[in-house]
Design a protein around this motif. Structure first.
Motif, PDB file in Angstrom:
ATOM      1  N   GLY A 135      -9.974  17.581 -20.029  1.00 21.29           N
ATOM      2  CA  GLY A 135     -10.866  16.376 -19.973  1.00 21.29           C
ATOM      3  C   GLY A 135     -10.384  15.395 -18.997  1.00 21.29           C
ATOM      4  N   TYR A 136     -11.278  14.261 -18.735  1.00 20.26           N
ATOM      5  CA  TYR A 136     -10.859  13.268 -17.817  1.00 20.26           C
ATOM      6  C   TYR A 136      -9.869  12.310 -18.447  1.00 20.26           C
ATOM      7  N   LYS A 137      -9.554  12.284 -19.828  1.00 17.32           N
ATOM      8  CA  LYS A 137      -8.669  11.342 -20.375  1.00 17.32           C
ATOM      9  C   LYS A 137      -7.349  11.675 -19.818  1.00 17.32           C
ATOM     10  N   LEU A 138      -6.802  13.115 -19.396  1.00 19.72           N
ATOM     11  CA  LEU A 138      -5.852  13.482 -18.961  1.00 19.72           C
ATOM     12  C   LEU A 138      -5.606  12.988 -17.476  1.00 19.72           C
ATOM     13  N   HIS A 139      -6.838  12.703 -16.841  1.00 17.76           N
ATOM     14  CA  HIS A 139      -6.463  12.039 -15.358  1.00 17.76           C
ATOM     15  C   HIS A 139      -5.876  10.495 -15.648  1.00 17.76           C
ATOM     16  N   ALA A 140      -6.358   9.797 -16.487  1.00 17.83           N
ATOM     17  CA  ALA A 140      -5.640   8.558 -16.829  1.00 17.83           C
ATOM     18  C   ALA A 140      -4.392   8.764 -17.350  1.00 17.83           C
ATOM     19  N   LEU A 141      -3.971   9.722 -17.831  1.00 23.66           N
ATOM     20  CA  LEU A 141      -2.594  10.051 -18.336  1.00 23.66           C
ATOM     21  C   LEU A 141      -1.860  10.069 -17.183  1.00 23.66           C
ATOM     22  N   ASP A 142      -2.541  11.001 -16.006  1.00 23.65           N
ATOM     23  CA  ASP A 142      -1.698  11.267 -15.012  1.00 23.65           C
ATOM     24  C   ASP A 142      -1.389   9.956 -14.017  1.00 23.65           C
ATOM     25  N   ILE A 143      -2.229   9.143 -13.876  1.00 29.32           N
ATOM     26  CA  ILE A 143      -2.091   8.137 -13.311  1.00 29.32           C
ATOM     27  C   ILE A 143      -1.223   7.110 -14.038  1.00 29.32           C
ATOM     28  N   SER A 144      -1.154   6.971 -15.232  1.00 29.45           N
ATOM     29  CA  SER A 144      -0.018   6.365 -16.047  1.00 29.45           C
ATOM     30  C   SER A 144       1.217   6.903 -15.679  1.00 29.45           C
ATOM     31  N   LEU A 145       1.363   8.096 -15.653  1.00 25.00           N
ATOM     32  CA  LEU A 145       2.749   8.696 -15.695  1.00 25.00           C
ATOM     33  C   LEU A 145       3.367   8.474 -14.054  1.00 25.00           C
ATOM     34  N   ARG A 146       2.500   8.546 -13.157  1.00 22.57           N
ATOM     35  CA  ARG A 146       2.894   8.308 -11.592  1.00 22.57           C
ATOM     36  C   ARG A 146       3.313   6.509 -11.857  1.00 22.57           C
ATOM     37  N   ARG A 147       2.450   5.837 -12.237  1.00 15.52           N
ATOM     38  CA  ARG A 147       2.908   4.443 -12.359  1.00 15.52           C
ATOM     39  C   ARG A 147       4.227   4.289 -13.000  1.00 15.52           C
ATOM     40  N   GLN A 148       4.432   4.984 -14.159  1.00 11.36           N
ATOM     41  CA  GLN A 148       5.833   4.926 -14.907  1.00 11.36           C
ATOM     42  C   GLN A 148       6.921   5.389 -13.987  1.00 11.36           C
ATOM     43  N   ILE A 149       6.787   6.530 -13.343  1.00 12.07           N
ATOM     44  CA  ILE A 149       7.749   6.928 -12.539  1.00 12.07           C
ATOM     45  C   ILE A 149       8.175   6.268 -11.301  1.00 12.07           C
ATOM     46  N   GLY A 150       7.080   5.605 -10.758  1.00 14.76           N
ATOM     47  CA  GLY A 150       7.218   4.471  -9.951  1.00 14.76           C
ATOM     48  C   GLY A 150       7.853   5.025  -8.661  1.00 14.76           C
ATOM     49  N   THR A 151       6.981   5.463  -7.743  1.00 14.25           N
ATOM     50  CA  THR A 151       7.621   5.631  -6.309  1.00 14.25           C
ATOM     51  C   THR A 151       7.113   4.629  -5.432  1.00 14.25           C
ATOM     52  N   PRO A 152       8.011   3.460  -4.910  1.00 16.09           N
ATOM     53  CA  PRO A 152       7.740   2.573  -4.148  1.00 16.09           C
ATOM     54  C   PRO A 152       6.902   2.819  -3.089  1.00 16.09           C
ATOM     55  N   SER A 153       6.147   2.042  -2.408  1.00 17.98           N
ATOM     56  CA  SER A 153       5.280   2.282  -1.199  1.00 17.98           C
ATOM     57  C   SER A 153       6.161   2.599   0.210  1.00 17.98           C
ATOM     58  N   ALA A 154       7.274   1.764   0.056  1.00 15.31           N
ATOM     59  CA  ALA A 154       8.201   1.956   1.131  1.00 15.31           C
ATOM     60  C   ALA A 154       8.893   3.083   1.045  1.00 15.31           C
ATOM     61  N   VAL A 155       9.243   3.766  -0.275  1.00 16.92           N
ATOM     62  CA  VAL A 155       9.937   5.004  -0.217  1.00 16.92           C
ATOM     63  C   VAL A 155       8.909   6.192  -0.043  1.00 16.92           C
ATOM     64  N   ALA A 156       7.714   5.879  -0.197  1.00 16.43           N
ATOM     65  CA  ALA A 156       6.383   6.983   0.020  1.00 16.43           C
ATOM     66  C   ALA A 156       6.146   7.153   1.679  1.00 16.43           C
ATOM     67  N   ARG A 157       6.324   5.873   2.129  1.00 19.09           N
ATOM     68  CA  ARG A 157       6.215   6.186   3.614  1.00 19.09           C
ATOM     69  C   ARG A 157       7.457   6.689   4.246  1.00 19.09           C
ATOM     70  N   LEU A 158       8.572   6.622   3.825  1.00 12.09           N
ATOM     71  CA  LEU A 158       9.645   7.370   4.231  1.00 12.09           C
ATOM     72  C   LEU A 158       9.671   8.777   3.989  1.00 12.09           C
ATOM     73  N   ILE A 159       9.111   9.189   2.939  1.00 19.27           N
ATOM     74  CA  ILE A 159       8.942  10.732   2.609  1.00 19.27           C
ATOM     75  C   ILE A 159       7.667  11.240   3.552  1.00 19.27           C
ATOM     76  N   LEU A 160       6.812  10.489   4.004  1.00 21.99           N
ATOM     77  CA  LEU A 160       5.722  10.951   4.651  1.00 21.99           C
ATOM     78  C   LEU A 160       6.350  10.982   6.038  1.00 21.99           C
ATOM     79  N   GLU A 161       7.133  10.243   6.623  1.00 20.85           N
ATOM     80  CA  GLU A 161       7.681  10.190   7.803  1.00 20.85           C
ATOM     81  C   GLU A 161       8.635  11.401   7.808  1.00 20.85           C
ATOM     82  N   LEU A 162       9.462  11.815   6.919  1.00 20.33           N
ATOM     83  CA  LEU A 162      10.464  12.929   6.815  1.00 20.33           C
ATOM     84  C   LEU A 162       9.389  14.036   6.959  1.00 20.33           C
ATOM     85  N   HIS A 163       8.360  14.367   6.255  1.00 19.46           N
ATOM     86  CA  HIS A 163       7.224  15.399   6.639  1.00 19.46           C
ATOM     87  C   HIS A 163       7.085  15.435   8.012  1.00 19.46           C
ATOM     88  N   ALA A 164       6.662  14.264   8.736  1.00 14.90           N
ATOM     89  CA  ALA A 164       6.356  14.373   9.911  1.00 14.90           C
ATOM     90  C   ALA A 164       7.479  14.774  11.019  1.00 14.90           C
TER      91      ALA A 164
END
Length: 264
Positions: free
Chosen positions: A71-100
């Motif tokens: 069900g769709y409630k699990l999508h909200a849980l997924d969003i909350s889990l991502r928020r709690q684990i918390g990858t800062p945007s600056a880190v996400a950009r560096l992982i994108l750069e690493l990929h490229a």
């Protein structure tokens, strides 16, 4: 509530989680009879749990197919889990750069409590991630490069507790299978500052990882890339240099955010 009522309630919760897991295992969803068969659970019990989980929106009833799906409630849980684990945007950009820059699927993993968890992944059709190494993966640390990095940085008691829980299951014929062999491998990781795995998690794929450190020099995360096993010899040296650079930049980015307080 008496003790028996409490125990009965816990059993129901465990059955509900088991039901969610088995429904999640099939992308089409499952019928009530299929769920009952897979869980070896009485059909009336399955229907009772399905009614509760549909009512809470953790499952949906696909009436035309007579199937139950996530069900769709699990999508909200997924969003909350991502928020709690918390990858800062600056880190996400560096992982994108690493990929490229690395032309490889790129990963960022962290400690979360007493778990090692994948917090962010960047891949592409040309360079897909290793399945199932997506967000939230938290198993088989002994068989992954980022897992070895984080295991190497743990205190002995903490590492022993994690390994007691997860064990050293053989993912492939190359997987490290004994505590002595893993200890030797982690010594090499600490000495060299790089972890590798060559077809230890899945046949046909290999990974390299480097440590992310806090201001005190403690390992708090790992950046990694994966590639086809046949490419490893030709690409590993350059990727190791890139990973060290990325890990250093991620470490500095984390120190500049509230995720890692200064001095931690």
């Amino acid at each position: 509530m008496g003790r028996n009522d409490a125990l009965g309630g816990m059993a129901s919760v465990q059955k509900a989680f088991a039901l969610l897991d088995v429904v999640a295992s099939d992308r089409r969803g499952l019928t009530a009879k299929e769920i009952a068969a897979k869980l070896d659970m009485p059909l009336p019990t399955v229907y009772r749990l399905l009614k509760l989980l549909v009512g809470s929106e953790h499952l949906v009833h696909l009436k035309k197919e007579s199937r139950y799906a996530l069900g769709y409630k699990l999508h909200a849980l997924d969003i909350s889990l991502r928020r709690q684990i918390g990858t800062p945007s600056a880190v996400a950009r560096l992982i994108l750069e690493l990929h490229a820059r690395g032309d490889a699927a790129a990963y960022y993993a962290v400690h979360r409590g007493d778990h090692i968890v994948v917090a962010h992944v960047v891949d592409s059709p040309r360079r897909p991630r290793i399945t199932p190494l997506g967000f939230g993966f938290n198993d088989a640390a002994h068989a992954t490069a980022f897992g070895k990095i984080l295991l190497a940085g743990m205190e002995p008691a903490e590492r022993a507790a994690l390994l007691r829980r997860q064990g050293l299951p053989a993912m492939t014929a190359q997987t490290i299978g004994t505590s002595d062999a893993l200890d030797s491998e982690l010594d090499r990781v600490r000495e060299g500052g790089i972890a590798i795995e060559r077809e230890e998690f899945i046949e046909g794929a290999s990974c390299i990882a480097a440590p992310v450190r806090n201001a005190a020099g403690q390992i708090v995360g790992s950046v990694a890339v994966s590639m086809d096993a046949g490419e490893f010899d030709a690409r590993s040296a350059k990727l190791a240099v890139l990973l060290r650079d990325t890990a250093d930049r991620v470490s500095r980015a984390l120190r500049a955010t509230s995720v890692l307080p200064h001095g931690q």
